[in-house]
Design a protein around this motif. Sequence first.
Motif, PDB file in Angstrom:
ATOM      1  N   UNK A  11       0.838  -1.196   0.000  1.00 17.68           N
ATOM      2  CA  UNK A  11       0.000   0.000   0.000  1.00 17.68           C
ATOM      3  C   UNK A  11       0.877   1.252   0.000  1.00 17.68           C
ATOM      4  N   UNK A  12       0.217   2.394  -0.089  1.00 17.76           N
ATOM      5  CA  UNK A  12       0.918   3.669  -0.190  1.00 17.76           C
ATOM      6  C   UNK A  12       1.722   3.975   1.070  1.00 17.76           C
ATOM      7  N   UNK A  13       1.159   3.679   2.219  1.00 19.16           N
ATOM      8  CA  UNK A  13       1.861   3.927   3.481  1.00 19.16           C
ATOM      9  C   UNK A  13       3.206   3.180   3.502  1.00 19.16           C
ATOM     10  N   UNK A  14       3.171   1.906   3.181  1.00 16.11           N
ATOM     11  CA  UNK A  14       4.387   1.084   3.206  1.00 16.11           C
ATOM     12  C   UNK A  14       5.404   1.566   2.169  1.00 16.11           C
ATOM     13  N   UNK A  15       4.916   2.004   1.033  1.00 17.85           N
ATOM     14  CA  UNK A  15       5.807   2.486  -0.022  1.00 17.85           C
ATOM     15  C   UNK A  15       6.543   3.749   0.424  1.00 17.85           C
ATOM     16  N   UNK A  16       5.818   4.664   1.043  1.00 12.15           N
ATOM     17  CA  UNK A  16       6.432   5.911   1.513  1.00 12.15           C
ATOM     18  C   UNK A  16       7.491   5.631   2.579  1.00 12.15           C
ATOM     19  N   UNK A  17       7.199   4.690   3.461  1.00 18.41           N
ATOM     20  CA  UNK A  17       8.164   4.321   4.493  1.00 18.41           C
ATOM     21  C   UNK A  17       9.429   3.759   3.866  1.00 18.41           C
ATOM     22  N   UNK A  18       9.273   2.946   2.839  1.00 15.12           N
ATOM     23  CA  UNK A  18      10.428   2.315   2.206  1.00 15.12           C
ATOM     24  C   UNK A  18      11.347   3.341   1.546  1.00 15.12           C
ATOM     25  N   UNK A  19      10.772   4.305   0.846  1.00 13.02           N
ATOM     26  CA  UNK A  19      11.584   5.296   0.145  1.00 13.02           C
ATOM     27  C   UNK A  19      12.469   6.063   1.104  1.00 13.02           C
ATOM     28  N   UNK A  20      11.932   6.438   2.256  1.00  8.07           N
ATOM     29  CA  UNK A  20      12.721   7.207   3.216  1.00  8.07           C
ATOM     30  C   UNK A  20      13.610   6.313   4.082  1.00  8.07           C
ATOM     31  N   UNK A  21      13.103   5.146   4.471  1.00 10.74           N
ATOM     32  CA  UNK A  21      13.872   4.260   5.355  1.00 10.74           C
ATOM     33  C   UNK A  21      15.165   3.800   4.708  1.00 10.74           C
ATOM     34  N   UNK A  22      15.134   3.551   3.404  1.00 10.41           N
ATOM     35  CA  UNK A  22      16.315   3.020   2.717  1.00 10.41           C
ATOM     36  C   UNK A  22      17.017   4.065   1.850  1.00 10.41           C
ATOM     37  N   UNK A  23      16.738   5.320   2.104  1.00  8.39           N
ATOM     38  CA  UNK A  23      17.353   6.416   1.331  1.00  8.39           C
ATOM     39  C   UNK A  23      18.879   6.372   1.377  1.00  8.39           C
ATOM     40  N   UNK A  24      19.433   5.966   2.511  1.00 11.38           N
ATOM     41  CA  UNK A  24      20.881   5.971   2.694  1.00 11.38           C
ATOM     42  C   UNK A  24      21.593   5.053   1.712  1.00 11.38           C
ATOM     43  N   UNK A  25      20.878   4.103   1.114  1.00  9.15           N
ATOM     44  CA  UNK A  25      21.507   3.194   0.173  1.00  9.15           C
ATOM     45  C   UNK A  25      21.895   3.879  -1.129  1.00  9.15           C
ATOM     46  N   UNK A  26      21.278   5.021  -1.423  1.00 13.20           N
ATOM     47  CA  UNK A  26      21.598   5.718  -2.675  1.00 13.20           C
ATOM     48  C   UNK A  26      22.059   7.150  -2.478  1.00 13.20           C
ATOM     49  N   UNK A  27      21.979   7.685  -1.263  1.00 10.01           N
ATOM     50  CA  UNK A  27      22.433   9.058  -1.050  1.00 10.01           C
ATOM     51  C   UNK A  27      22.727   9.300   0.417  1.00 10.01           C
ATOM     52  N   UNK A  28      23.666  10.207   0.652  1.00 12.45           N
ATOM     53  CA  UNK A  28      23.966  10.655   2.003  1.00 12.45           C
ATOM     54  C   UNK A  28      24.208  12.153   1.970  1.00 12.45           C
ATOM     55  N   UNK A  29      23.611  12.874   2.904  1.00 10.20           N
ATOM     56  CA  UNK A  29      23.820  14.311   3.013  1.00 10.20           C
ATOM     57  C   UNK A  29      24.065  14.654   4.474  1.00 10.20           C
TER      58      UNK A  29
END
Length: 340
Positions: A92-110
């Motif tokens: 669902x949309x809730x789970x998708x949004x959590x995934x994008x932010x939770x695993x952000x560090x795998x592709x970017x770091x600021x």
Amino acid sequence: MKLGDISVGMVELMGRAVSALGHDPQPLFGQYQLDDLKLRSPDARISIPRFMRLGHACIERFAIPWLGLEMGRQSSPGIHGLAGLVAQTAPDIRSACKAVTEFELLSSFNARGQSQFAIEQGEGVAHFYSISPYNAYNLFVVDSVLGGWVQMLRWLSGRDDLVKRLEFEFKAPHYLEHYDHYFSCELRFAAERNAVVLHDWALDLPSRHRCASTHQGLKQLAERELERVRLGLSFREVIERAIGPLLKGQTPTLDMIAHRLNMAPWTVRRRLNAEGISFQQVMNDTRRDLAVSYVRDTTLTLGEIAYLLGFGSTAAFQRAFKRWTGQAPGRFREEARLPK
């Protein structure tokens, strides 16, 4: 400590957007030594300052200040790497949004922070950290991130009405009229944050691309990769990364960092001592390294840099910078920009 880096997938996205707007990005990319081989490399990264300079160069060369908006439109789950694939197969949309932010560090770091997703009064809020002060070099970054999240929601749901509101920290830019071509929701500029706010009813909508078995497999892989990244950091690096987002306008204390890491202050001190360094040394070194990067790699004024590093005044920052490097920051910046 560096300002950060990002997957070259975002460079590919930038090129896609420039092409969609009727221009050829390849000659400009060549000037930045970004050839097809590097753009195909799964582990290649580009530094945040270099990415911003490249985006600004595209904006200037092709007269497209709304480049970030087009980057958002051209975005797809794959651009977000493994996080995007986990989101794509989420139930669902809730789970998708959590995934994008939770695993952000795998592709970017600021060093400035990390994106977050939270529920506020029943509404979902995807929050992109502040990268103020804003100028011609970084407006497109916020546009592309928020726009990419909106495009992700469209991709997952097949609908264009999930977003209730978009919030931008910066004032309405001179290309304001272009936003209506990309978004069909309320827009708030000069807001207190950068955020995509979803309607409460949108969170439980099923994803069109959901697949329970694939999602679980990808999520387990992402969790292992995230753990591998974190295990590869020394405790000193963990503290540096906790200090960075808290520096803005203040000097973080040991108690503040311990709270952020959900640790007792004595535990933080003990683990740093085991690596032969004190908290104050890490604080000083982090400020020094970020100061050098800000002065050398950005166009921020000395006053803006002083604020971002928690100094009480520009003069205090200038004295510290000269103590660290042996040069005044203005002179250091001039020499760093001389042709090599």
